[in-house]
Design an enzyme around this catalytic site. Structure first.
Site, short mmCIF file in Angstrom:
data_model
loop_
_atom_site.label_atom_id
_atom_site.label_comp_id
_atom_site.label_asym_id
_atom_site.label_seq_id
_atom_site.Cartn_x
_atom_site.Cartn_y
_atom_site.Cartn_z
N ASP A 23 0.87 -1.17 0.00
CA ASP A 23 0.00 0.00 0.00
C ASP A 23 0.90 1.22 0.00
OD1 ASP A 23 -2.21 1.60 0.07
OD2 ASP A 23 -2.57 1.36 2.21
N SER B 79 -3.68 -6.54 6.46
CA SER B 79 -5.03 -6.25 6.95
C SER B 79 -5.59 -7.54 7.52
CB SER B 79 -5.94 -5.77 5.83
OG SER B 79 -5.47 -4.56 5.30
N HIS C 122 -14.19 3.30 9.88
CA HIS C 122 -12.78 3.19 9.53
C HIS C 122 -12.02 4.17 10.41
CE1 HIS C 122 -9.34 4.00 6.57
NE2 HIS C 122 -9.23 2.72 6.89
#
Lengths: 495, 67
Positions: A86, A93, A237
């Site tokens: 990323d 994750s 999030h």
């Protein structure tokens, strides 16, 4: 109304390529590829990615949704996790976890994946080179990278209400969830004599709310990408946390946040809602206040402190547990453990942070720095203290300073090793992971809420998984065990 | 529990009410001595494993912002 607090942690690791050419994207790719190239895995399916959607129902002017990099290595593992590059970091994750203790387990499994990756990549590098990863969130030069949490929430609860009520927790939970660091590195703190901060990330936050994650970082992130049925669910999030190495700190970071979110969903604040006068100012101020006792301004003109605010939230949570139980945290006993730990750590912090040095990263690190400083008579700006700070987070067992501390464990080492390959049993990660374990060659791609099978015949078959609480062992173990091939599985699924 | 309750501060105070409390210094104990010995061992170990050129090590650790 409260929904089960399915949760997960995403960690971007710091990376240093010793002897490399300084291209972190290439180094991260080498690292992740070295791990996944021999494994049963599937590629990531970008079909449903929409990180630019804003939970407030609009995109604020000047807002930039994150870029999706589809060309870099991006794999789904048999434990249901996503492991990929990323931006310029390797990221793990975790799979969807059913409770906060399971989130700790898969966070630790992620560390093990990175450790194995460091070993695997050595074989591919020229003599004298190595790639080292650090589980931290800043390079001490003004660059920060994230550790994000995710929580399943009821779509019916207005986002503005969630943001308003969770903000005081996000500002103050760093007193037990902060990873600590030497000095400061942002313009906002320039010119101040800062020796140590409670949080790695706090000083990087500039807004109360917003869509961004890399610029003008907001305390409450508004990304609206549920990865589930958008009519029923929202995924909160959370970008405001530090990466933790202490298991108790990770457990409390996730557990207390899940609990406060349950309070919000069930409207259990009992009229005792606190509003901070200036959350951005407060989050930076809490990071600098090692006494945990500095006044924080409230909107109504009164003041509180980080500790007092945490005690207030704890009191509300305990009352909630008495009235309604804690099944919503995925497991009543784990929920009770969150409460016990929360109380224990707040008492410890109130007495002396050194009391919780085996549970809270910043306290562990500060103790180490102070002892090392005393032994060698160092000033706070000595490079050796900065090195101790950085090396606390080194994941190599032979170099890690954290690994040399006797911190309290909540999960068994064998369970961590199992979690490197086995998925959680009580979320849809079970279906994802099990399909990959059994039939990786027939899985064309996967993502959080669907899997695409290639049975060798057209067309590809997509299996939607819009409910994180389906696809569990309870629902599909028999079905999987009773299917001799993916074709049979799909036939039985659609029967 | 009652004692613990007493130690707690109210969630909110007016500015005038804010006071500081003296921290108690614990007396040295055999357990304290043991901890001190363990800490010495730990510091010895850190001296061994800490990157030799701390300045260069820290300077070379440069990351791109992420997320």
């Amino acid at each position: 109304m409260v929904v089960a607090k399915v949760c997960g942690i995403e960690t971007e690791y710091g990376i240093h390529h010793v002897g490399g050419d300084g291209n972190p994207v290439a180094s991260s790719s080498l690292l992740v590829n070295a791990y996944v190239s021999d494994l049963a895995r599937a590629g990531w399916d970008f079909e449903d990615e929409s990180p630019g959607n804003d939970a407030r129902g609009f995109a604020r002017e000047g807002s930039m949704p994150p870029e999706i990099e589809t060309h870099l290595v991006n794999a789904v593992l048999t434990n249901g996790a996503r492991y990929y590059v990323d931006h310029a970091h390797p990221e793990f994750s975790s799979p969807e976890c059913a409770d906060p203790l399971e989130a700790v387990l898969y966070d630790k499994a992620g560390e093990e994946v990175l450790r194995r990756s460091m070993i695997a990549v050595r074989r591919t590098l020229p003599e004298g080179q190595s790639i080292v990863v650090y589980k931290n969130n800043s390079d001490s030069k003004g660059n920060s990278y994230g550790t994000h949490e995710n929580y399943l929430m009821d779509r019916a609860v207005p986002f503005a209400r969630i943001a308003h009520l969770i903000t005081p927790h996000f500002v103050t939970r760093q007193i037990f969830a902060g990873a600590g660091k030497v000095g400061s590195e942002t313009a906002g703190n320039a010119g101040r004599d800062i020796t140590f901060q409670i949080s790695q990330r706090a000083e990087f936050f500039e807004e109360e709310m917003g869509l961004e994650t890399t610029l003008k970082r907001p305390i409450v992130n508004t990304r609206d990408e549920p990865h589930a049925d958008p009519q029923r669910y929202r995924r909160l999030h959370v970008i405001v946390g530090d990466a933790n190495l202490c298991e108790v700190a990770t457990f409390l970071k996730v557990g207390t946040t899940a609990l406060v979110l349950a309070l919000i969903e069930d409207d259990a604040f009992d009229g005792r809602e606190l509003t901070l006068a200036n959350p951005v100012k407060a989050i930076r101020q809490v990071a600098l206040d090692l006494s945990l006792d500095a006044p924080i301004d409230l909107a109504d003109g009164r003041t509180t402190t980080a500790l007092a605010l945490q005690w207030e939230l704890f009191g509300l949570a305990r009352k909630y547990a008495e009235d309604r139980g804690l099944e919503c945290l995925g497991d009543e006993a784990v929920g009770q453990q969150v409460l016990l730990r929360w109380e224990e750590v707040l008492h410890g912090l109130e007495t002396d942070p050194s009391v919780v040095a085996d549970k809270v990263d910043w306290a562990a690190k500060l103790g180490l720095l102070e002892a090392y400083r005393d032994r060698h008579g160092l000033d706070w700006d000595d490079h050796r203290l900065a090195a101790v700070d950085l090396q606390y987070h080194d994941l190599r067992p032979e170099r890690s300073l954290f690994a040399r501390l006797d911190t309290e464990r909540l999960v068994k080492e064998q369970d961590v090793l199992d979690a490197v390959t086995e998925p959680p049993r009580r979320t849809r990660a079970y279906f994802r992971g099990q399909c990959l374990k059994r039939w990786a060659s027939s899985v064309a791609s996967a993502n959080w809420d669907s899997m695409v099978f290639d049975l060798g015949t057209d067309p590809l078959r997509r299996v939607p998984m819009m409910d994180p609480l389906r696809g569990t062992a309870e629902f599909v173990e028999e079905l999987l065990d009773g299917s001799s091939s993916p074709a049979e599985l799909l036939a039985r699924l659609s029967a | 529990m009652a004692e613990q309750e007493k130690k707690r501060r109210p969630a909110t105070t007016t500015r005038e009410e804010t006071t500081t409390e003296e921290a108690e210094t614990p007396a040295p104990s055999p357990q304290g001595e043991k901890l001190k010995a363990e800490l010495d061992d730990l510091l010895d170990e850190i001296d061994e494993v800490l990157e030799e050129n701390a300045e260069e090590f820290v300077r070379n650790y440069v990351q791109k912002g992420g997320e």
